[in-house]
Design a protein around this motif. Structure first.
Motif: not given
Length: 327
Positions: A118-147
Motif C-alpha cells: 500500500e505504501y511502498n514501505f521497506p519491510i523485512i521479516g524475521l521468522p519468530g514462531t515456535i511452530d516452525n511452519d513457515l516456508e523459506g527457512t529450515d528453522l524458525t526462531i523459537g522452535y528449537d527451544t520449544a521442542i
C-alpha cells in the motif's frame, strides 16, 4: 545509495524464545551501519499508537538470554483495516522511520505484505514462531527451544507414568502444524503421535493400544492441539471408555512451550537473521522474510512464506520413523 536512516523493529503475534536475541541483532547491526533504530512497542498496535522508543547499545544489553520480548507483543485487529494502516504510516513518517524489521509468524507477514504494498514501505521479516511452519527457512526462531522444553517436560511425565503404570496423553502446541508434536514425540520415545497432517485418527490409536505390547504398562501419547481427534482431553475420554482398566491421565503443556531462556541454536539463528535483515534493507530488499536454508541466508517473498508448509518436513519417512520407534 540507500535512503534508509532509521529502522523500526517490532515483535508481533505469539512470543517465541529468541525474539530478544533478534531485537538485539537488529539494533546492533543498525548502529554498526551508522543508522538510527527505533523500538516499536506491542507490535502493529504500537505503530498505530506511535508507541516508539529510541534504542542504542545499552537498550539491548543483557537480553540475549531472556525469553519473551522486551518490546512486548500484541494482536491488532485495527491494523487489518485501511484506516489503521493509514495511522501507522502517518506515525512512521512523523517519526522519520523509513524501514521496518518485523519479527513474528504468518499473521505478522500478511500484515507487513499488505502495508508494504500500500505504501511502498521497506519491510523485512524475521521468522519468530515456535511452530516452525513457515516456508523459506529450515528453522524458525523459537522452535528449537520449544521442542526442548517439551522433551524436558515429557521426560518428567514419563518418570511418574512408569512409577504408577499410567497412560499419559500429552498435548503440545500446534493448532495447524504438527511439527512440535512430531519432533518432540520422537525425541521422548512416544508410543503414539497424533498430528493434523497425518490424519492418523482415533480408531488407529485404539487399535495400537489394543494390540500393543502387553508388558508395557506405561505409555506416552503426544497429541498436537489441532489434531482431528479433538485434543488431549477428548482423546483421554475416548481411551478411558474403551480401556477402563487402564489408568489414563491428561497433561496439557500449554504456554510453558513459549517461555524460558532460548537455546543456543535459537540465539545464534536469531542473531544471524537480525543482522541479515538490516543488511538486506540497505541492499534494497523489501517484502521478504530473511531465513536460513542449508546454512545459507535466503530471502523469501512474504507471499510464499505464509502457512501452510508443503509438508517438506512431515514426509512419509518421518511418519514411518515415528511408527517404527513406537514398537
Amino acid at each position: 545509495m540507500s535512503k534508509i536512516q532509521n529502522i523500526g523493529v517490532l515483535t508481533s503475534g505469539g512470543d517465541a524464545p529468541g525474539m530478544n536475541a533478534a531485537i538485539r541483532a537488529v539494533v546492533r547491526a543498525s548502529l554498526y551501519y551508522k543508522l538510527k533504530v527505533t523500538g516499536v512497542l506491542r507490535g502493529y498496535e504500537g505503530l498505530i499508537n506511535a508507541d516508539f522508543i529510541p534504542m542504542d547499545e545499552k537498550s539491548v544489553a543483557n537480553i540475549i538470554q531472556r525469553g519473551g520480548t522486551m518490546l512486548k507483543t500484541a494482536r491488532c485487529n485495527e491494523f487489518k483495516t485501511p484506516e489503521g494502516r493509514a495511522k501507522a504510516y502517518e506515525n512512521l513518517m512523523a517519526s522519520e522511520i523509513n524501514a521496518l524489521v518485523v519479527i513474528g509468524g504468518d499473521g505478522t507477514f500478511i500484515g507487513a505484505d499488505i502495508f508494504s504494498q500500500e505504501y511502498n514501505f521497506p519491510i523485512i521479516g524475521l521468522p519468530g514462531t515456535i511452530d516452525n511452519d513457515l516456508e523459506g527457512t529450515d528453522l524458525t526462531i523459537g522452535y528449537d527451544t520449544a521442542i526442548n522444553t517439551v522433551v524436558s517436560a515429557v521426560d518428567k511425565i514419563r518418570d511418574t507414568a512408569e512409577s504408577h503404570d499410567r497412560f499419559f496423553i500429552v498435548e503440545v502446541m500446534g493448532r495447524d502444524s504438527g511439527l512440535i508434536a512430531l519432533r518432540s514425540g520422537i525425541g521422548v520415545g512416544a508410543e503414539a503421535i497424533l498430528i493434523p497432517e497425518a490424519k492418523t485418527g482415533i480408531d488407529d490409536l485404539i487399535e495400537r493400544v489394543k494390540h500393543g505390547r502387553k508388558d508395557k504398562s506405561s505409555k506416552i501419547i503426544v497429541v498436537a492441539e489441532g489434531d482431528e481427534a479433538g485434543g488431549a482431553y477428548n482423546v483421554g475420554e475416548i481411551l478411558k471408555n474403551k480401556f477402563p482398566h487402564h489408568d489414563i491421565r491428561v497433561s496439557v503443556l500449554g504456554h510453558i512451550q513459549r517461555g524460558g531462556s532460548p537455546s543456543c541454536a535459537d540465539r545464534v539463528l536469531a542473531s544471524r537473521l537480525g543482522v541479515a535483515a538490516v543488511e538486506g534493507l540497505l541492499e534494497g530488499k523489501t517484502k521478504v522474510m530473511a531465513g536460513q536454508v542449508n546454512k545459507e541466508i535466503v530471502f523469501t517473498p512474504f507471499s510464499r512464506t505464509t502457512k501452510h508448509i508443503d509438508a517438506m518436513q512431515i514426509t512419509p519417512a518421518w511418519l514411518k520413523l515415528a511408527e517404527i520407534l513406537s514398537l
